[in-house]
Design a protein around this motif. Sequence first.
Motif, PDB file in Angstrom:
ATOM      1  N   ILE A  97     144.856 -15.248 115.055  1.00 58.25           N
ATOM      2  CA  ILE A  97     144.195 -16.267 114.251  1.00 58.25           C
ATOM      3  C   ILE A  97     145.040 -16.528 113.022  1.00 58.25           C
ATOM      4  CG2 ILE A  97     141.854 -15.736 115.042  1.00 58.25           C
ATOM      5  CD1 ILE A  97     141.451 -14.165 112.468  1.00 58.25           C
ATOM      6  N   ALA A  98     144.944 -17.737 112.505  1.00 57.56           N
ATOM      7  CA  ALA A  98     145.669 -18.074 111.284  1.00 57.56           C
ATOM      8  C   ALA A  98     145.004 -17.386 110.101  1.00 57.56           C
ATOM      9  CB  ALA A  98     145.685 -19.584 111.084  1.00 57.56           C
ATOM     10  N   SER A  99     145.818 -16.932 109.160  1.00 55.25           N
ATOM     11  CA  SER A  99     145.296 -16.198 108.006  1.00 55.25           C
ATOM     12  C   SER A  99     144.766 -17.154 106.952  1.00 55.25           C
ATOM     13  CB  SER A  99     146.404 -15.332 107.402  1.00 55.25           C
ATOM     14  OG  SER A  99     145.949 -14.684 106.236  1.00 55.25           O
ATOM     15  N   SER A 100     143.665 -16.746 106.353  1.00 50.01           N
ATOM     16  CA  SER A 100     143.109 -17.516 105.234  1.00 50.01           C
ATOM     17  C   SER A 100     143.548 -16.955 103.892  1.00 50.01           C
ATOM     18  CB  SER A 100     141.574 -17.520 105.318  1.00 50.01           C
ATOM     19  OG  SER A 100     141.069 -16.187 105.298  1.00 50.01           O
ATOM     20  N   GLY A 101     144.321 -15.837 103.928  1.00 48.10           N
ATOM     21  CA  GLY A 101     144.804 -15.223 102.687  1.00 48.10           C
ATOM     22  C   GLY A 101     146.248 -15.575 102.412  1.00 48.10           C
ATOM     23  N   SER A 102     146.990 -14.588 101.935  1.00 52.62           N
ATOM     24  CA  SER A 102     148.387 -14.825 101.550  1.00 52.62           C
ATOM     25  C   SER A 102     149.336 -14.766 102.740  1.00 52.62           C
ATOM     26  CB  SER A 102     148.828 -13.788 100.504  1.00 52.62           C
ATOM     27  OG  SER A 102     148.649 -12.463 101.011  1.00 52.62           O
ATOM     28  N   GLY A 103     148.920 -14.168 103.836  1.00 46.47           N
ATOM     29  CA  GLY A 103     149.783 -14.064 104.999  1.00 46.47           C
ATOM     30  C   GLY A 103     149.727 -15.299 105.876  1.00 46.47           C
TER      31      GLY A 103
ATOM     32  N   GLY B 251     158.820 -13.838 107.860  1.00 45.63           N
ATOM     33  CA  GLY B 251     159.969 -13.669 106.971  1.00 45.63           C
ATOM     34  C   GLY B 251     159.921 -12.367 106.212  1.00 45.63           C
ATOM     35  N   ARG B 252     159.525 -12.421 104.953  1.00 45.38           N
ATOM     36  CA  ARG B 252     159.520 -11.261 104.082  1.00 45.38           C
ATOM     37  C   ARG B 252     158.115 -10.725 103.864  1.00 45.38           C
ATOM     38  NH1 ARG B 252     163.623 -13.179  99.189  1.00 45.38           N
ATOM     39  NH2 ARG B 252     165.486 -13.512 100.488  1.00 45.38           N
ATOM     40  N   CYS B 253     158.077  -9.511 103.301  1.00 45.26           N
ATOM     41  CA  CYS B 253     156.797  -8.907 102.933  1.00 45.26           C
ATOM     42  C   CYS B 253     156.221  -9.630 101.720  1.00 45.26           C
ATOM     43  CB  CYS B 253     156.984  -7.421 102.619  1.00 45.26           C
ATOM     44  SG  CYS B 253     157.632  -6.450 104.003  1.00 45.26           S
ATOM     45  N   SER B 254     154.983  -9.304 101.408  1.00 47.24           N
ATOM     46  CA  SER B 254     154.339  -9.956 100.267  1.00 47.24           C
ATOM     47  C   SER B 254     155.000  -9.612  98.952  1.00 47.24           C
ATOM     48  CB  SER B 254     152.853  -9.569 100.220  1.00 47.24           C
ATOM     49  OG  SER B 254     152.716  -8.161 100.069  1.00 47.24           O
ATOM     50  N   ASP B 255     155.645  -8.447  98.879  1.00 42.58           N
ATOM     51  CA  ASP B 255     156.362  -8.084  97.660  1.00 42.58           C
ATOM     52  C   ASP B 255     157.788  -8.601  97.673  1.00 42.58           C
ATOM     53  OD1 ASP B 255     157.428  -6.524  99.616  1.00 42.58           O
ATOM     54  OD2 ASP B 255     156.903  -4.604  98.704  1.00 42.58           O
ATOM     55  N   ARG B 256     158.085  -9.516  98.626  1.00 43.40           N
ATOM     56  CA  ARG B 256     159.385 -10.181  98.759  1.00 43.40           C
ATOM     57  C   ARG B 256     160.482  -9.253  99.252  1.00 43.40           C
ATOM     58  NH1 ARG B 256     157.566 -14.758  99.353  1.00 43.40           N
ATOM     59  NH2 ARG B 256     159.619 -15.694  98.965  1.00 43.40           N
TER      60      ARG B 256
ATOM     61  N   CYS C 276     163.117  -7.048 105.347  1.00 44.88           N
ATOM     62  CA  CYS C 276     163.200  -5.991 106.356  1.00 44.88           C
ATOM     63  C   CYS C 276     164.645  -5.789 106.799  1.00 44.88           C
ATOM     64  CB  CYS C 276     162.344  -6.355 107.562  1.00 44.88           C
ATOM     65  SG  CYS C 276     160.575  -6.470 107.220  1.00 44.88           S
ATOM     66  N   LYS C 277     164.996  -4.547 107.060  1.00 45.16           N
ATOM     67  CA  LYS C 277     166.334  -4.236 107.551  1.00 45.16           C
ATOM     68  C   LYS C 277     166.457  -4.544 109.044  1.00 45.16           C
ATOM     69  CE  LYS C 277     166.972  -0.541 104.159  1.00 45.16           C
ATOM     70  NZ  LYS C 277     167.243   0.912 103.969  1.00 45.16           N
ATOM     71  N   GLU C 278     165.366  -4.356 109.777  1.00 42.35           N
ATOM     72  CA  GLU C 278     165.387  -4.653 111.198  1.00 42.35           C
ATOM     73  C   GLU C 278     165.348  -6.166 111.426  1.00 42.35           C
ATOM     74  OE1 GLU C 278     163.312  -2.719 109.705  1.00 42.35           O
ATOM     75  OE2 GLU C 278     163.744  -0.678 110.433  1.00 42.35           O
ATOM     76  N   LYS C 279     165.933  -6.580 112.548  1.00 44.26           N
ATOM     77  CA  LYS C 279     166.059  -8.000 112.824  1.00 44.26           C
ATOM     78  C   LYS C 279     164.705  -8.635 113.112  1.00 44.26           C
ATOM     79  CE  LYS C 279     168.586 -11.277 115.751  1.00 44.26           C
ATOM     80  NZ  LYS C 279     169.559 -11.423 116.858  1.00 44.26           N
ATOM     81  N   ARG C 280     163.878  -7.964 113.896  1.00 43.99           N
ATOM     82  CA  ARG C 280     162.591  -8.550 114.271  1.00 43.99           C
ATOM     83  C   ARG C 280     161.559  -8.438 113.172  1.00 43.99           C
ATOM     84  NH1 ARG C 280     160.553  -8.325 120.481  1.00 43.99           N
ATOM     85  NH2 ARG C 280     162.394  -9.260 121.448  1.00 43.99           N
TER      86      ARG C 280
ATOM     87  N   ILE D 128     157.540 -10.232 110.103  1.00 42.50           N
ATOM     88  CA  ILE D 128     158.285 -10.455 111.347  1.00 42.50           C
ATOM     89  C   ILE D 128     159.067 -11.763 111.244  1.00 42.50           C
ATOM     90  CG2 ILE D 128     156.586  -9.236 112.755  1.00 42.50           C
ATOM     91  CD1 ILE D 128     155.568 -11.963 113.696  1.00 42.50           C
ATOM     92  N   SER D 129     159.991 -11.925 112.159  1.00 41.87           N
ATOM     93  CA  SER D 129     160.709 -13.182 112.291  1.00 41.87           C
ATOM     94  C   SER D 129     159.945 -14.063 113.273  1.00 41.87           C
ATOM     95  CB  SER D 129     162.133 -12.928 112.809  1.00 41.87           C
ATOM     96  OG  SER D 129     162.786 -14.140 113.059  1.00 41.87           O
ATOM     97  N   CYS D 130     159.202 -15.005 112.743  1.00 41.56           N
ATOM     98  CA  CYS D 130     158.317 -15.804 113.594  1.00 41.56           C
ATOM     99  C   CYS D 130     159.074 -16.732 114.527  1.00 41.56           C
ATOM    100  CB  CYS D 130     157.359 -16.608 112.722  1.00 41.56           C
ATOM    101  SG  CYS D 130     156.173 -15.590 111.797  1.00 41.56           S
ATOM    102  N   GLY D 131     160.323 -17.031 114.205  1.00 43.42           N
ATOM    103  CA  GLY D 131     161.108 -17.892 115.076  1.00 43.42           C
ATOM    104  C   GLY D 131     160.703 -19.342 114.972  1.00 43.42           C
ATOM    105  N   HIS D 132     161.112 -20.109 115.972  1.00 40.82           N
ATOM    106  CA  HIS D 132     160.854 -21.552 115.972  1.00 40.82           C
ATOM    107  C   HIS D 132     159.431 -21.824 116.429  1.00 40.82           C
ATOM    108  CE1 HIS D 132     161.670 -25.819 116.228  1.00 40.82           C
ATOM    109  NE2 HIS D 132     161.223 -25.823 117.481  1.00 40.82           N
ATOM    110  N   ARG D 133     158.733 -22.665 115.686  1.00 37.22           N
ATOM    111  CA  ARG D 133     157.372 -23.020 116.074  1.00 37.22           C
ATOM    112  C   ARG D 133     157.402 -24.030 117.213  1.00 37.22           C
ATOM    113  NH1 ARG D 133     155.444 -26.703 110.864  1.00 37.22           N
ATOM    114  NH2 ARG D 133     156.767 -28.524 111.300  1.00 37.22           N
TER     115      ARG D 133
END
Length: 406
Positions: free
Chosen positions: A91-97, A130-135, A138-142, A163-168
């Motif tokens: 589900i789509a997030s209603s918060g910061s994510g 992309g990045r975590c909430s604290d900006r 991640c070192k891992e690619k995925r 995570i790397s969400c990739g192309h929508r």
Amino acid sequence: MAMYHLSLFFCSTLIVVWLVSSVDSIAVPSSNCYVIDNSSYIYDFTEWIGFPFEYSQKDSDLVVRFCKDVESRSQMGYVDFGRYEPSLYFIASSGSGNFVQEFHSGDLTNCELHSFDKMGRTAQVNIFCGRCSDRETCKEKRGCVCSVSYDGTMCRVLVELAISCGHRGSRVFEGFTVGFHPRSWEVVYNGMTQMGFEKPYHEFSFGTDQTIVSLYLTAISTLSNLVGKPSFEVNPSKGLEVKLSGSGAKGSPPTTLSPTILNVNWRCDKANSSPYEVVFTIPIDGYEPIKFSLTKTCEYDQERGSDATRGWATFGVLSCVFIVLASIFCCAGFVYKIRVEHQRGLDALPGITVLSACLEAVTGSELGYSRADTLNGSFVNSTSWDSLPVTEQATQRTGERKYGSM
């Protein structure tokens, strides 16, 4: 110079037409591991199912297996915090994510008094693209687990995952359905074409004798005006005659309370060893078009039932006209006969006989009038009638010729 601009415009037009015609249907993903964001774009993570994201710290050693489960590891062994809940999907997030995954029905140990309705431990994974909430990157690619927090009173763990969400993917017209009944969605559900109708399937084909198929279209009422008029293509192009009718064929706005009907009238003009494919396209303003396929087998040529029906209708109309004209002529002749007899001072009973014969000829049935000789024979001396023996009276009654019921 003008010819150059004209040729450039022609080529660009062809490119646009090709791009529009090459748009594929938005088929439902092959797994439950997909999500639609807040802008109605779809992300398919089918290839990510079971991929582990580990988090190892002093106070926690946790692993999130994407679209599968969440477990915490310790010296006491594994603690299950739930499995991926198919009914919720993404589900789509209603918060910061960006997205949220829910995991339910985990271990019940030490949670009997705290877990809601004794459903066991649960986990909520808040996903960031992309990045975590604290900006932090991640070192891992995925991607990686950014943080983990436990709620002991609720036997619940909250996980932040980048995570790397990739192309929508394409933009989905959510809430739109197509089904074979007013409250069903076998063909299209939530704007996505269901398996079996995204491409031709022989096992999903309709039989030769089924000359009409009704489809019911529904959409969210606030977005129903975005639905356009459907069109179709037949492959092979010759051999199957297809016509659309109903409110859905006119492009009327469908709603959940008032579905529109798209009647597909098709007839086999030429038998074919493989099924015919009919590709339907429903344009949606601002969204990707809805596309789905229906297939029909043609084992033999079908006669044009409409021509036969038209012939019977013509025969019925001509028959009615003939009966009406015959009735008019008979009535006119009867009136003329009565008038002539009245002028000559003749008895009117022969006129009644003429009318009876006329109506019998028109309607094909005998009327409830006695013949003229019977009417005349009714004027018998009552004394002589009474003086006849009973057997002769019965013979006299039998000899009368009556027509119709008294």
